[in-house]
Design a protein around this motif. Sequence first.
Motif, mmCIF file in Angstrom:
data_model
loop_
_atom_site.group_PDB
_atom_site.id
_atom_site.type_symbol
_atom_site.label_atom_id
_atom_site.label_comp_id
_atom_site.label_asym_id
_atom_site.label_seq_id
_atom_site.Cartn_x
_atom_site.Cartn_y
_atom_site.Cartn_z
ATOM 1 N N PHE A 143 0.823 -1.210 0.000
ATOM 2 C CA PHE A 143 0.000 0.000 0.000
ATOM 3 C C PHE A 143 0.859 1.263 0.000
ATOM 4 O O PHE A 143 0.490 2.276 -0.602
ATOM 5 C CB PHE A 143 -0.912 -0.016 1.229
ATOM 6 C CG PHE A 143 -1.786 1.196 1.364
ATOM 7 C CD1 PHE A 143 -2.975 1.288 0.660
ATOM 8 C CD2 PHE A 143 -1.420 2.251 2.198
ATOM 9 C CE1 PHE A 143 -3.784 2.407 0.785
ATOM 10 C CE2 PHE A 143 -2.224 3.365 2.319
ATOM 11 C CZ PHE A 143 -3.411 3.445 1.614
ATOM 12 N N LEU A 209 -6.576 -2.285 5.045
ATOM 13 C CA LEU A 209 -6.388 -1.503 3.826
ATOM 14 C C LEU A 209 -7.515 -0.490 3.629
ATOM 15 O O LEU A 209 -7.294 0.601 3.088
ATOM 16 C CB LEU A 209 -6.288 -2.420 2.614
ATOM 17 C CG LEU A 209 -4.998 -3.235 2.490
ATOM 18 C CD1 LEU A 209 -5.053 -4.150 1.281
ATOM 19 C CD2 LEU A 209 -3.782 -2.319 2.400
ATOM 20 N N THR A 210 -8.719 -0.842 4.066
ATOM 21 C CA THR A 210 -9.818 0.124 4.005
ATOM 22 C C THR A 210 -9.538 1.309 4.918
ATOM 23 O O THR A 210 -9.739 2.474 4.529
ATOM 24 C CB THR A 210 -11.144 -0.552 4.391
ATOM 25 O OG1 THR A 210 -11.405 -1.647 3.508
ATOM 26 C CG2 THR A 210 -12.291 0.428 4.325
ATOM 27 N N ASP A 212 -6.567 2.362 5.909
ATOM 28 C CA ASP A 212 -5.465 3.118 5.326
ATOM 29 C C ASP A 212 -5.929 3.964 4.136
ATOM 30 O O ASP A 212 -5.464 5.090 3.934
ATOM 31 C CB ASP A 212 -4.349 2.170 4.884
ATOM 32 C CG ASP A 212 -3.645 1.521 6.065
ATOM 33 O OD1 ASP A 212 -3.730 2.073 7.177
ATOM 34 O OD2 ASP A 212 -3.024 0.455 5.880
ATOM 35 N N THR A 213 -6.843 3.410 3.343
ATOM 36 C CA THR A 213 -7.354 4.143 2.185
ATOM 37 C C THR A 213 -8.149 5.371 2.618
ATOM 38 O O THR A 213 -8.025 6.447 2.027
ATOM 39 C CB THR A 213 -8.225 3.223 1.314
ATOM 40 O OG1 THR A 213 -7.473 2.077 0.931
ATOM 41 C CG2 THR A 213 -8.710 3.952 0.079
ATOM 42 N N LEU A 217 -7.134 9.196 1.792
ATOM 43 C CA LEU A 217 -8.067 10.104 1.121
ATOM 44 C C LEU A 217 -8.274 11.371 1.940
ATOM 45 O O LEU A 217 -8.339 12.478 1.392
ATOM 46 C CB LEU A 217 -9.398 9.394 0.889
ATOM 47 C CG LEU A 217 -10.495 10.189 0.178
ATOM 48 C CD1 LEU A 217 -10.024 10.605 -1.203
ATOM 49 C CD2 LEU A 217 -11.770 9.374 0.092
ATOM 50 N N SER A 280 -5.152 6.857 -8.270
ATOM 51 C CA SER A 280 -5.502 7.261 -6.913
ATOM 52 C C SER A 280 -6.508 8.404 -6.903
ATOM 53 O O SER A 280 -6.532 9.205 -5.979
ATOM 54 C CB SER A 280 -4.245 7.693 -6.151
ATOM 55 O OG SER A 280 -3.570 8.731 -6.838
ATOM 56 N N VAL A 285 -10.642 5.565 -5.496
ATOM 57 C CA VAL A 285 -10.548 5.274 -4.061
ATOM 58 C C VAL A 285 -11.907 4.856 -3.512
ATOM 59 O O VAL A 285 -12.032 3.900 -2.729
ATOM 60 C CB VAL A 285 -10.000 6.497 -3.300
ATOM 61 C CG1 VAL A 285 -10.110 6.290 -1.793
ATOM 62 C CG2 VAL A 285 -8.538 6.736 -3.670
ATOM 63 N N VAL A 288 -12.632 1.300 -4.761
ATOM 64 C CA VAL A 288 -11.846 0.295 -4.039
ATOM 65 C C VAL A 288 -12.387 0.089 -2.631
ATOM 66 O O VAL A 288 -12.514 -1.041 -2.141
ATOM 67 C CB VAL A 288 -10.364 0.706 -4.017
ATOM 68 C CG1 VAL A 288 -9.571 -0.211 -3.090
ATOM 69 C CG2 VAL A 288 -9.775 0.669 -5.421
ATOM 70 N N THR A 289 -12.733 1.183 -1.959
ATOM 71 C CA THR A 289 -13.289 1.070 -0.606
ATOM 72 C C THR A 289 -14.608 0.319 -0.620
ATOM 73 O O THR A 289 -14.878 -0.515 0.254
ATOM 74 C CB THR A 289 -13.484 2.475 -0.011
ATOM 75 O OG1 THR A 289 -12.244 3.187 -0.070
ATOM 76 C CG2 THR A 289 -13.911 2.380 1.442
#
Length: 329
Positions: A143, A209-210, A212-213, A217, A280, A285, A288-289
Motif C-alpha cells: 500500500f 487496507l480500508t 489506510d485508504t 483520502l 488514486s 478510491v 476500491v473502498t
Amino acid sequence: YRRACKFTLFTFWRNALQVLCIFYYSFVSGFSGTCLFEDWLRLSFNFLCSFPIMATGIFDQDVPAEVAARRPELYDVGRSGLDLNPVEMGKSLVSAVAHSLVLLFFAALSFGSSDVLDAGDYYTFGTMVFTLLLVDINCRVAFLNHTHNRYTWGAIFASFACYAVLLVAYPSTQLLSHALAPNMYNTAYKMASTPTFWLCCLAVPVVTLTLDTVVLLAHRSCVPRRKMLAACRDVSFARWPCAAGDAGAILEVLETGKMFVGIDVSPFSQQLRQGILFPSSLVVVRLVTFLFGLLLIVVGCAALEESRGVAQLRVQYVGNGRDRHPWGT
C-alpha cells in the motif's frame, strides 16, 4: 529523502505493531510474561519483514525525475523535515494501534471456532496471529508504494515464500521441532486446516487496507502539500509505462553533464526503471473502498455459515445457573 523516511517510519510502525500484539496478550496470560509468539518463530520477524520495505526504499518513485526537475518546490519536503518528525512518528504509532486492534479483534473472534477444531492451543494460536501479522505488514508495504515493479512485488512474494519454507522446515518436521520446541510440532498443519484462519487472512488485510485508504483520502483532501503531490503524481504518470523516451533523455543529460562525472547514471541507480502506478483519484478510491466493504460482507457471511455447521458443547461446572456469566463456564 522520502524513501528513507518511509523506510524509517515503517520499521518503527512494524515493531510497534508486534509489541502491541504481545502487550494485548499479557492481559490474557495473567501478566505471566508469556510471549504470544514462540521464540524461534519470533526471531524470524525482522528477517521476513525487512526486505519488502527495503525494496520500497530502493525502487519506489514519488514523482518522475523530469517533474522533480520542473518543480523545485517539491524539495522543500526534505529541507523542512516534513516526512520525518515527531508528528509523523505519532501518526505511525496511531496507525500501529489501529492495525493491532484489528488483529486483536479477529484473533479473539476466531479463537472459539479454532478451539473447537483443535487449533486453539497456545502454540497454534500464536502461529496464527503471527501469520496474520505478517500478512498485514506485507499488505501495508504494498500500500505504501507509489509505484511497483518486479522487484517490489518479488520482495513481498519472497517474504511469504520464506515464511512458508520456515513453516514446512520447522513446525512440520518432527526432528527439527523436537530439537527446538517439541510443542510446535504440527502446528502449521492444524492452523492451515482451520477455515477460520483463511477467513481471517482475507478479512484482516481488507479491513486494514480500508482504514489506510480512508486516511490517505482524508490527507489528500485536507493537506495542501499532499494534494499537490497527488496531482503531480497522477498527471506525470498518466503516460506510464511509456516513459522510456523521457528516461533516455534524462540519461543523456546525466551522461553528458560534466558535473555528473563519477556518478552512476544507470537506469537502476537513477530510479528510471519502468513500474506500475495505481490510479488514486477520488472515484477509484471510493470504488476500491466499496469493493473492500463488499468483500468483508462476503467474508462475514461465510464465517456465519461456517459457525452454524460446528456443534458446540457448553459445560457449566461452577455457578448456580442463575448468574448471567457464571464463574468457570
